[in-house]
Structure formats: structure tokens, C-alpha cells
Write an enzyme that holds these catalytic residues in place. Sequence first.
Site, PDB file in Angstrom:
ATOM      1  N   ARG A   1       0.857  -1.184   0.000  1.00 31.86           N
ATOM      2  CA  ARG A   1       0.000   0.000   0.000  1.00 31.86           C
ATOM      3  C   ARG A   1       0.889   1.229   0.000  1.00 31.86           C
ATOM      4  O   ARG A   1       1.980   1.214   0.569  1.00 31.86           O
ATOM      5  CB  ARG A   1      -0.919   0.022   1.239  1.00 31.86           C
ATOM      6  CG  ARG A   1      -2.083  -0.944   1.175  1.00 31.86           C
ATOM      7  CD  ARG A   1      -3.095  -0.535   0.112  1.00 31.86           C
ATOM      8  NE  ARG A   1      -4.304  -1.341   0.130  1.00 31.86           N
ATOM      9  CZ  ARG A   1      -4.478  -2.437  -0.592  1.00 31.86           C
ATOM     10  NH1 ARG A   1      -3.490  -2.876  -1.368  1.00 31.86           N
ATOM     11  NH2 ARG A   1      -5.624  -3.097  -0.544  1.00 31.86           N
TER      12      ARG A   1
ATOM     13  N   GLU B   1      -4.157   8.079  -5.423  1.00 31.40           N
ATOM     14  CA  GLU B   1      -4.364   7.326  -6.669  1.00 31.40           C
ATOM     15  C   GLU B   1      -5.660   7.779  -7.326  1.00 31.40           C
ATOM     16  O   GLU B   1      -6.675   7.911  -6.627  1.00 31.40           O
ATOM     17  CB  GLU B   1      -4.403   5.821  -6.374  1.00 31.40           C
ATOM     18  CG  GLU B   1      -3.086   5.295  -5.814  1.00 31.40           C
ATOM     19  CD  GLU B   1      -3.096   3.805  -5.487  1.00 31.40           C
ATOM     20  OE1 GLU B   1      -4.151   3.161  -5.682  1.00 31.40           O
ATOM     21  OE2 GLU B   1      -2.061   3.285  -5.056  1.00 31.40           O
TER      22      GLU B   1
ATOM     23  N   HIS C   1      -1.263   0.597  -9.730  1.00 32.14           N
ATOM     24  CA  HIS C   1      -1.901  -0.290  -8.751  1.00 32.14           C
ATOM     25  C   HIS C   1      -2.538  -1.486  -9.469  1.00 32.14           C
ATOM     26  O   HIS C   1      -3.684  -1.869  -9.208  1.00 32.14           O
ATOM     27  CB  HIS C   1      -2.943   0.445  -7.916  1.00 32.14           C
ATOM     28  CG  HIS C   1      -3.124  -0.152  -6.559  1.00 32.14           C
ATOM     29  ND1 HIS C   1      -3.336   0.588  -5.429  1.00 32.14           N
ATOM     30  CD2 HIS C   1      -3.108  -1.458  -6.142  1.00 32.14           C
ATOM     31  CE1 HIS C   1      -3.454  -0.210  -4.379  1.00 32.14           C
ATOM     32  NE2 HIS C   1      -3.329  -1.456  -4.791  1.00 32.14           N
TER      33      HIS C   1
END
Length: 323
Positions: free
Chosen positions: A240, A269, A288
Site C-alpha cells: 500500500r 491514486e 496499482h
Amino acid sequence: MAFLPGDEALTIGFAHAAYQMRDEYLARGLKAKSFEVRTFDDLRARAPEADVLVVSGLWRNELLPSLPKLRFIQSISAGTDQFDKAALAAAGVRLASAQGSNERAVAEHAMALILSLSRQLHLGRDNQAARQWRPMIGDRARREDELGGKTLVIVGLGRIGLRLAKLACAFDMRVIGVRRSPEPADHVEAVVRPDQLAEVVAQADVVALTCPLTPETEGLIDAEILAAMKPSAVLINVARGRVVDEAALLETLKAGRIAGAGLDCFHEEPLPAASLFWVLPQVIVTPHSAGETRAYEGNVIDLLLDNLARFRRGEPVLRNPIV
């Protein structure tokens, strides 16, 4: 165990910006009513209909008071830091993660980033775009490298970390694991506690983050840990974004105090266009996407159906239980 109605009265809501969860569910020939949404606004409008939600990134805790029917959330992601566990428990809503559904994909993505940085594939792609044939390099420190004999420190020895260790051993790497419980593990030469992190990263050629985001891991990779790394080492983050102090990492990279980074997750993000991570040549950015795979929808629906069956049997323990 929270009560769920039978299929004829059950409504399942699928909420994800891209994944085709409902298509996979319907392909199984199942009978419960269902809907699918792609945006938070649509989720907010439809969620009160749902007894079960299959959701991850679109979830907001502000939704919970308006969801009187909700009894179970199957997270689409392995990470569940976006959910207020205490509030779910108080409302009688169970939560299960998707842990294990992407362990192969994330471990392979981490290994791909390690290989790409070692073999300088990102620079090769840049040269391809510029139609530039790079000459042979006399300075050995600037050449591509080999992984055999290099030390990989894996922070987080869950399913993803252990699978990455297995892959790394196939490339003859030496693996050290960091986790709270220091029991021995397959494919790992040594396992140490988090309070020994600075000591082991000083040995590392690669530091890979595969840990969950928790109060203990938030900001774990800070200026002190980065300063302990070798100048020739690289950082890989498939965990993360908030596990890393981004300001400290940017300063470290700009100053050349580590050799590079492969980053799949960030504090914000999508990564803002103004971020310097985009333009640093020694950094590989992926959106991601480490967990993305063509099999992902099927893996999550398998978890969902297993947990629904456990509800029907009155079993108190879900698969991957969080709440």
C-alpha cells in the site's frame, strides 16, 4: 452469524470501476437478484437495495447508516483498510477479504519489477521510444545486473510474500523475511522481527514490500530505513502506498542514495500528473495493477460463493474473515 435471506429474496450488489464481477456471477447460473455499478454516486443510489455488497475501492464508510438491509461485504481486494471495522461490527455487518485471490499475480508483478530494474528494461523501453540504440557500457556500475547471489528482503511474509520468496529462490537469490512472528518459512533463509528492519535492509540488494497497511506498517519505510539501504539497492512496493514515506523516498531517489524503485501503489491514486515519480528515470510506475489478472473475477466470486454457503449453513467462521 448474521442472517441472510434465501436466493429468491437475496440481492447482491457488485461495485467496481472496471472488473466484470456480475458477468462472472451470472455465468455460474445463480438465482439471486443482482446489480452492478461503476461509480460511487451509483453505488450510493443502489446500495440500500443490497443484502450483500461485493466492493473495495468504491466503498465509503459514510454509506453504512443508509444501508439497513446490508449483512455482508465481500471485499474485492485483499486490503481492507478502507472499511471501518468497528462501525461494521456495531451494525451487524460481516466483512471478508479477498486474500489469496491475487497472491500469484502480485508476487509475479513484484518479481517482474525486480527483473525490470535489474535488466534495465524500463530504460530499454525509453530508448525504443526515442529510436536510440544504446551502445555497450564500459562502466560496470551502470550495466544491467544478475540476480543470482543478491539478497532480497521481503517485508510481510503472508501468502504474497511467501510466493515471492519462492520465485526469488528460482533466480538463486538469498531471501530474508520480516514479520511479527519469526518462525522459519520455506524459501526464506532467515525471518526477523520488524524491530530488526534497519539491520536487514542494510544487507539488501532489493527490499520488497508485501505487507498489509496497518497502524504498525503505515510510514514504516521512512527516512531512517531508506538511509540504511545500500546505494545500489532498489525498493519494490506492491503493498500500500502509505507504507512508504513518499517525501522521504522522493528525496532519497533524487539524491541517488538508492538505485531505483518499482512502485505499484501511492498515497494518492490515480498518481497526480505533477508527481515526480513519473519523471525519475530510475523509477518504474505501475497503476496499482499488481493484482490484476484475467482470472481475478473468478477468484473473487469463488470466495463470495464459499462465504454465502457458510452463511446458509450457519457457520460462524467465514473464509478470510475480517469482521
